[in-house]
Design a protein around this motif. Structure first.
Motif, PDB file in Angstrom:
ATOM      1  N   PRO A  25      10.487  23.446 -19.760  1.00 19.88           N
ATOM      2  CA  PRO A  25      10.820  22.357 -20.547  1.00 19.88           C
ATOM      3  C   PRO A  25      11.262  22.556 -21.876  1.00 19.88           C
ATOM      4  O   PRO A  25      11.026  23.506 -22.621  1.00 19.88           O
ATOM      5  CB  PRO A  25       9.152  21.768 -20.610  1.00 19.88           C
ATOM      6  N   VAL A  26      11.934  21.513 -22.441  1.00 22.32           N
ATOM      7  CA  VAL A  26      12.610  21.707 -23.763  1.00 22.32           C
ATOM      8  C   VAL A  26      12.146  20.262 -24.403  1.00 22.32           C
ATOM      9  O   VAL A  26      12.457  19.366 -24.000  1.00 22.32           O
ATOM     10  CB  VAL A  26      14.280  21.566 -23.750  1.00 22.32           C
ATOM     11  N   ASP A  27      11.776  20.442 -25.825  1.00 21.13           N
ATOM     12  CA  ASP A  27      11.241  19.382 -26.430  1.00 21.13           C
ATOM     13  C   ASP A  27      10.530  18.450 -26.083  1.00 21.13           C
ATOM     14  O   ASP A  27      10.559  17.446 -26.104  1.00 21.13           O
ATOM     15  CB  ASP A  27      12.618  18.577 -27.167  1.00 21.13           C
ATOM     16  N   VAL A  28       9.319  19.092 -25.326  1.00 15.87           N
ATOM     17  CA  VAL A  28       8.254  18.191 -24.948  1.00 15.87           C
ATOM     18  C   VAL A  28       7.042  18.587 -25.752  1.00 15.87           C
ATOM     19  O   VAL A  28       7.008  19.228 -26.424  1.00 15.87           O
ATOM     20  CB  VAL A  28       8.055  18.780 -23.239  1.00 15.87           C
ATOM     21  N   PRO A  29       6.128  17.389 -25.670  1.00 12.66           N
ATOM     22  CA  PRO A  29       4.910  17.640 -26.283  1.00 12.66           C
ATOM     23  C   PRO A  29       4.135  18.688 -25.891  1.00 12.66           C
ATOM     24  O   PRO A  29       4.277  19.226 -24.680  1.00 12.66           O
ATOM     25  CB  PRO A  29       4.172  16.291 -25.954  1.00 12.66           C
ATOM     26  N   THR A  30       3.605  19.496 -26.675  1.00 12.85           N
ATOM     27  CA  THR A  30       2.847  20.772 -26.462  1.00 12.85           C
ATOM     28  C   THR A  30       2.036  20.777 -25.096  1.00 12.85           C
ATOM     29  O   THR A  30       1.926  21.784 -24.208  1.00 12.85           O
ATOM     30  CB  THR A  30       1.868  21.067 -27.578  1.00 12.85           C
ATOM     31  N   GLU A  31       1.282  19.598 -24.763  1.00 13.05           N
ATOM     32  CA  GLU A  31       0.371  19.559 -23.533  1.00 13.05           C
ATOM     33  C   GLU A  31       1.179  19.559 -22.223  1.00 13.05           C
ATOM     34  O   GLU A  31       0.698  19.718 -21.393  1.00 13.05           O
ATOM     35  CB  GLU A  31      -0.580  18.287 -23.648  1.00 13.05           C
ATOM     36  N   PHE A  32       2.517  19.017 -22.360  1.00 10.91           N
ATOM     37  CA  PHE A  32       3.240  19.282 -21.181  1.00 10.91           C
ATOM     38  C   PHE A  32       4.125  20.487 -20.925  1.00 10.91           C
ATOM     39  O   PHE A  32       5.018  20.461 -20.205  1.00 10.91           O
ATOM     40  CB  PHE A  32       4.309  17.918 -21.135  1.00 10.91           C
ATOM     41  N   ALA A  33       3.930  21.327 -22.055  1.00 10.95           N
ATOM     42  CA  ALA A  33       4.779  22.584 -21.941  1.00 10.95           C
ATOM     43  C   ALA A  33       4.758  23.710 -20.654  1.00 10.95           C
ATOM     44  O   ALA A  33       5.530  24.359 -20.606  1.00 10.95           O
ATOM     45  CB  ALA A  33       4.616  23.576 -23.416  1.00 10.95           C
ATOM     46  N   VAL A  34       3.905  23.466 -19.800  1.00 10.50           N
ATOM     47  CA  VAL A  34       3.606  24.299 -18.790  1.00 10.50           C
ATOM     48  C   VAL A  34       4.107  23.636 -17.538  1.00 10.50           C
ATOM     49  O   VAL A  34       4.347  24.311 -16.520  1.00 10.50           O
ATOM     50  CB  VAL A  34       2.300  24.407 -18.430  1.00 10.50           C
ATOM     51  N   SER A  92      24.805  21.624 -25.431  1.00 11.08           N
ATOM     52  CA  SER A  92      23.666  22.467 -25.985  1.00 11.08           C
ATOM     53  C   SER A  92      22.731  23.007 -25.017  1.00 11.08           C
ATOM     54  O   SER A  92      21.747  23.622 -25.632  1.00 11.08           O
ATOM     55  CB  SER A  92      23.309  21.585 -27.127  1.00 11.08           C
ATOM     56  N   ARG A  93      22.716  22.467 -23.923  1.00  4.22           N
ATOM     57  CA  ARG A  93      21.591  22.955 -23.038  1.00  4.22           C
ATOM     58  C   ARG A  93      21.949  23.515 -21.643  1.00  4.22           C
ATOM     59  O   ARG A  93      22.806  22.884 -20.906  1.00  4.22           O
ATOM     60  CB  ARG A  93      20.670  21.538 -22.349  1.00  4.22           C
ATOM     61  N   ARG A  94      21.411  24.700 -21.655  1.00  8.07           N
ATOM     62  CA  ARG A  94      21.705  25.786 -20.488  1.00  8.07           C
ATOM     63  C   ARG A  94      21.457  25.067 -19.276  1.00  8.07           C
ATOM     64  O   ARG A  94      22.218  24.964 -18.056  1.00  8.07           O
ATOM     65  CB  ARG A  94      20.970  26.929 -20.568  1.00  8.07           C
ATOM     66  N   PHE A  95      20.394  24.025 -18.966  1.00  6.10           N
ATOM     67  CA  PHE A  95      19.983  23.439 -18.006  1.00  6.10           C
ATOM     68  C   PHE A  95      20.997  22.342 -17.390  1.00  6.10           C
ATOM     69  O   PHE A  95      20.674  21.871 -16.195  1.00  6.10           O
ATOM     70  CB  PHE A  95      18.598  22.958 -17.937  1.00  6.10           C
ATOM     71  N   VAL A  96      21.951  22.099 -18.345  1.00  5.28           N
ATOM     72  CA  VAL A  96      22.889  20.912 -18.032  1.00  5.28           C
ATOM     73  C   VAL A  96      24.246  21.764 -17.594  1.00  5.28           C
ATOM     74  O   VAL A  96      24.858  21.668 -16.643  1.00  5.28           O
ATOM     75  CB  VAL A  96      23.261  20.021 -18.960  1.00  5.28           C
ATOM     76  N   CYS A  97      24.339  22.760 -18.583  1.00  4.69           N
ATOM     77  CA  CYS A  97      25.785  23.640 -18.440  1.00  4.69           C
ATOM     78  C   CYS A  97      25.677  24.463 -17.196  1.00  4.69           C
ATOM     79  O   CYS A  97      26.878  24.585 -16.757  1.00  4.69           O
ATOM     80  CB  CYS A  97      25.886  24.165 -19.735  1.00  4.69           C
ATOM     81  N   GLN A  98      24.620  25.022 -16.793  1.00  8.24           N
ATOM     82  CA  GLN A  98      24.609  25.902 -15.759  1.00  8.24           C
ATOM     83  C   GLN A  98      25.213  25.321 -14.418  1.00  8.24           C
ATOM     84  O   GLN A  98      26.024  25.980 -13.904  1.00  8.24           O
ATOM     85  CB  GLN A  98      23.423  26.898 -15.826  1.00  8.24           C
ATOM     86  N   PRO A  99      24.196  24.236 -14.145  1.00 10.07           N
ATOM     87  CA  PRO A  99      24.710  23.623 -12.840  1.00 10.07           C
ATOM     88  C   PRO A  99      26.250  22.994 -12.949  1.00 10.07           C
ATOM     89  O   PRO A  99      26.947  22.762 -12.026  1.00 10.07           O
ATOM     90  CB  PRO A  99      23.519  22.672 -12.697  1.00 10.07           C
ATOM     91  N   LEU A 100      26.561  22.406 -14.054  1.00 11.78           N
ATOM     92  CA  LEU A 100      27.658  21.857 -14.132  1.00 11.78           C
ATOM     93  C   LEU A 100      29.064  22.985 -14.074  1.00 11.78           C
ATOM     94  O   LEU A 100      29.816  22.373 -13.523  1.00 11.78           O
ATOM     95  CB  LEU A 100      28.077  21.152 -15.315  1.00 11.78           C
ATOM     96  N   CYS A 101      28.653  24.170 -14.760  1.00 12.49           N
ATOM     97  CA  CYS A 101      29.613  24.876 -14.410  1.00 12.49           C
ATOM     98  C   CYS A 101      29.831  25.558 -13.012  1.00 12.49           C
ATOM     99  O   CYS A 101      30.760  25.942 -12.624  1.00 12.49           O
ATOM    100  CB  CYS A 101      29.080  26.264 -15.104  1.00 12.49           C
ATOM    101  N   GLU A 102      28.810  25.323 -12.176  1.00 12.03           N
ATOM    102  CA  GLU A 102      28.989  25.778 -10.899  1.00 12.03           C
ATOM    103  C   GLU A 102      30.026  24.699 -10.098  1.00 12.03           C
ATOM    104  O   GLU A 102      30.850  25.443  -9.476  1.00 12.03           O
ATOM    105  CB  GLU A 102      27.652  25.359  -9.831  1.00 12.03           C
ATOM    106  N   ILE A 123      33.585  24.339 -19.753  1.00 16.29           N
ATOM    107  CA  ILE A 123      31.939  24.606 -19.729  1.00 16.29           C
ATOM    108  C   ILE A 123      31.599  25.923 -19.453  1.00 16.29           C
ATOM    109  O   ILE A 123      30.618  26.426 -20.070  1.00 16.29           O
ATOM    110  CB  ILE A 123      31.538  23.554 -18.425  1.00 16.29           C
ATOM    111  N   ALA A 124      32.427  26.587 -18.793  1.00 18.62           N
ATOM    112  CA  ALA A 124      32.195  28.001 -18.488  1.00 18.62           C
ATOM    113  C   ALA A 124      32.174  28.881 -20.114  1.00 18.62           C
ATOM    114  O   ALA A 124      31.262  29.723 -19.983  1.00 18.62           O
ATOM    115  CB  ALA A 124      33.034  28.587 -17.559  1.00 18.62           C
ATOM    116  N   GLU A 125      32.930  28.674 -21.090  1.00 13.89           N
ATOM    117  CA  GLU A 125      32.987  29.336 -22.045  1.00 13.89           C
ATOM    118  C   GLU A 125      31.596  28.769 -22.890  1.00 13.89           C
ATOM    119  O   GLU A 125      30.964  29.696 -23.475  1.00 13.89           O
ATOM    120  CB  GLU A 125      34.243  28.949 -22.821  1.00 13.89           C
ATOM    121  N   ILE A 126      31.546  27.522 -22.897  1.00 13.32           N
ATOM    122  CA  ILE A 126      30.309  26.938 -23.700  1.00 13.32           C
ATOM    123  C   ILE A 126      29.077  27.665 -23.135  1.00 13.32           C
ATOM    124  O   ILE A 126      28.226  28.280 -23.870  1.00 13.32           O
ATOM    125  CB  ILE A 126      30.329  25.599 -23.683  1.00 13.32           C
ATOM    126  N   LEU A 127      29.162  27.931 -21.797  1.00  9.54           N
ATOM    127  CA  LEU A 127      27.764  28.611 -21.157  1.00  9.54           C
ATOM    128  C   LEU A 127      27.678  29.885 -21.623  1.00  9.54           C
ATOM    129  O   LEU A 127      26.415  30.289 -21.765  1.00  9.54           O
ATOM    130  CB  LEU A 127      27.933  28.535 -19.629  1.00  9.54           C
TER     131      LEU A 127
END
Length: 169
Positions: free
Chosen positions: A46-55, A125-135, A149-153
């Motif tokens: 998770p990115v930018d989530v409240p601490t109690e949801f970080a798992v 700025s988010r790998r979890f977006v750029c990685q699948p988009l790069c595919e 996108i490949a370069e940004i990744l």
């Protein structure tokens, strides 16, 4: 032929993979919309989530669509699917959710309205977006960007971790 639009999908509650698949199925039922491609699914810290949801890890993917609607109608349809799938929006941001559907881009549209920003402001700025988009579109240069996108990744940090979950779904 309509406009190519990308949606970032995420889920971190319940049967996460089933939620992603259901969202795609619902989007495909929208008149004037055709699925072009979908990425592999990635498990993401998770990115930018409240601490109690970080798992509570997310499953994330990107899907491309040919859309024969205007951008506002597209946005309304996508938000209606989130609501139908019990996405709760409240005063606390980034809480666990059955589905999160982010409009990543809509052709070459650039828009900054209170309810709609295109391309998505955190898209590059988010790998979890750029990685699948790069595919799907490694050579894509988003509006207001100068690099594909490949370069940004290649410049994004490896943490939080984004790991392949399933290739075919």
């Amino acid at each position: 032929m309509g406009t190519e639009a990308a949606i970032g999908l995420g889920s971190n509650i319940g049967d996460r993979l089933a939620h992603l698949a259901l969202a795609i199925a619902k989007i495909e039922k929208i008149d004037g919309v055709k699925l072009l491609a979908k990425s592999s699914v990635y498990e993401t810290e998770p990115v930018d989530v409240p601490t109690e949801f970080a798992v509570q890890n997310f499953l994330n993917a990107v899907a491309l669509f040919d859309v024969d609607l205007d951008v506002e109608a597209w946005s309304d349809e996508i938000h209606a699917i989130e609501a139908d799938m019990l996405r709760v929006r409240g005063s606390v941001r980034n809480v666990p959710r059955t589905i999160d559907l982010d409009l990543l881009y809509f052709g070459d549209v650039v828009m900054n309205r209170p309810h709609l920003h295109l391309p998505h402001p955190q898209c590059t700025s988010r790998r979890f977006v750029c990685q699948p988009l790069c595919e799907l579109r490694p050579h894509l240069i988003l509006p207001n960007e100068t690099q594909p996108i490949a370069e940004i990744l290649t410049r994004l940090p490896l943490s939080p971790v984004v790991a392949l979950f399933v290739e075919t779904w």
